[in-house]
Design an enzyme around this catalytic site. Structure first.
Site, PDB file in Angstrom:
ATOM      1  N   SER A  50       4.085   2.242   8.255  1.00 40.48           N
ATOM      2  CA  SER A  50       3.564   1.298   7.166  1.00 40.48           C
ATOM      3  C   SER A  50       4.668   1.002   6.870  1.00 40.48           C
ATOM      4  O   SER A  50       6.288   1.970   6.552  1.00 40.48           O
ATOM      5  CB  SER A  50       2.709   2.492   6.411  1.00 40.48           C
ATOM      6  OG  SER A  50       1.177   2.054   6.519  1.00 40.48           O
ATOM      7  N   ASP A  81      -0.404  -7.730   1.290  1.00 39.16           N
ATOM      8  CA  ASP A  81       0.308  -6.609   1.462  1.00 39.16           C
ATOM      9  C   ASP A  81       2.007  -6.042   1.635  1.00 39.16           C
ATOM     10  O   ASP A  81       2.623  -6.031   2.379  1.00 39.16           O
ATOM     11  CB  ASP A  81      -0.459  -5.595   2.996  1.00 39.16           C
ATOM     12  CG  ASP A  81      -0.122  -4.212   2.930  1.00 39.16           C
ATOM     13  OD1 ASP A  81       0.372  -3.577   1.505  1.00 39.16           O
ATOM     14  OD2 ASP A  81      -0.337  -3.473   3.633  1.00 39.16           O
ATOM     15  N   HIS A 114       0.862  -1.103   0.311  1.00 39.79           N
ATOM     16  CA  HIS A 114       0.220   0.305  -0.316  1.00 39.79           C
ATOM     17  C   HIS A 114       1.032   1.184   0.099  1.00 39.79           C
ATOM     18  O   HIS A 114       0.167   2.407  -0.321  1.00 39.79           O
ATOM     19  CB  HIS A 114      -1.225  -0.267   1.428  1.00 39.79           C
ATOM     20  CG  HIS A 114      -0.404   0.531   2.321  1.00 39.79           C
ATOM     21  ND1 HIS A 114       0.217  -0.539   3.159  1.00 39.79           N
ATOM     22  CD2 HIS A 114      -0.168   1.379   3.158  1.00 39.79           C
ATOM     23  CE1 HIS A 114       0.083  -0.128   4.786  1.00 39.79           C
ATOM     24  NE2 HIS A 114       0.150   1.010   4.816  1.00 39.79           N
TER      25      HIS A 114
END
Length: 277
Positions: free
Chosen positions: A230, A138, A92
């Site tokens: 992230s 992911d 992402h």
């Protein structure tokens, strides 16, 4: 830092105040749409959990695999070194496919604004089965032009295919994510120690449809990561076991954070087939 809120951190322009503007953009927590209702319901019942407890500033010399993923030289995500020419991050963070001229990696720096070595990225490969609606699979890998070797720059081992963490095992997450829900990104690298939460327990919080076998859950109330983390590494016993993926908008709240499960065959085989690692 914290382990439950993970966002797609993107910068669209370069200005004198680019870094400040990027921090503000990162205040928008991005999680799977189906998880938002769960998150809102918990947020209504729990208050005063915004402060991160247990995290601390650390020096990159102890975590030489840690990278800052940059867009237009602004920090957007974390990443990790897995070999001389390859880095690992969340899909992402680089989805949809980005212009390689805008993407770089900062290695060997504790301060994301000073020092270290900036590396150009020559290739980005996103897992072919990555689902941006659910954050399943992911994971993405990035190839650099110049070897990732130098002062405080070293790869980390990643777990083999079939590895499965057990409930309660301690793990460590690092990054430049926010240390409060209402502040900007810190300039100094932070780390926090957190326990693994079983997939079944995690599913009781988030729902069985949201938590797949390609995910690991970790964290505890008051010990978490936040926006800006992230793509960063989740490490246990000296090996990377996960990638910061998504979680609650309540930094440090009761909902476990979710990580990409590196040991799952779907994830591990993608990494191996693409990078040779």
């Amino acid at each position: 830092m914290r382990v439950s809120t993970f966002v797609i951190l993107v910068s669209a322009a370069v200005t004198v105040f680019a870094d400040t503007n990027n921090d503000a953009w990162q205040a928008k927590q991005i999680i799977p749409s189906a998880a938002k209702l769960v998150d809102i319901n918990y947020a209504k019942r729990h208050t005063g959990l915004e402060k991160i407890i247990g995290g601390e500033k650390v020096d990159v010399s102890k975590f030489p695999y840690q990278l800052s993923l940059r867009s237009y030289d602004n920090h957007i995500c974390g990443a990790s070194i897995i070999s001389t020419y390859w880095a690992l991050t969340a899909a992402h963070c680089v989805f949809p496919q980005r212009d390689l001229r805008t993407i770089s990696l900062l290695a060997g720096a504790s301060d994301r604004l000073h020092g270290g070595r900036l590396q150009n990225v020559s290739r980005i490969v996103i897992h072919p089965e990555y689902n941006p609606a659910t954050f399943d699979n992911d994971v993405a890998v990035l190839r650099v032009k110049i070897p990732l070797i130098g002062l405080n720059i070293r790869s980390i081992l990643i777990v083999p295919e079939g590895y499965e963490p057990y409930h309660g095992v301690r793990s460590l997450v690092t990054g430049w994510g926010r240390t409060l829900t209402d502040n900007g990104l810190p300039t100094t690298l932070h780390a926090v120690d957190i326990p693994i939460v079983s997939r079944s327990t995690c599913a009781t919080y988030w729902g069985t449809d949201l938590i797949t076998e390609r995910m690991i859950c970790a964290g505890q109330e008051g010990r978490d990561s936040c926006n800006g983390d992230s793509g960063g590494p989740l490490v246990s016993n000296g090996q990377q076991i996960g990638i910061v993926s998504w979680g609650s908008t309540e930094c440090g709240g009761p909902l476990p954070a979710v990580y990409t499960h590196i040991g799952h065959p779907s994830v591990r085989r993608f990494i191996k087939s693409t990078t040779g690692v």
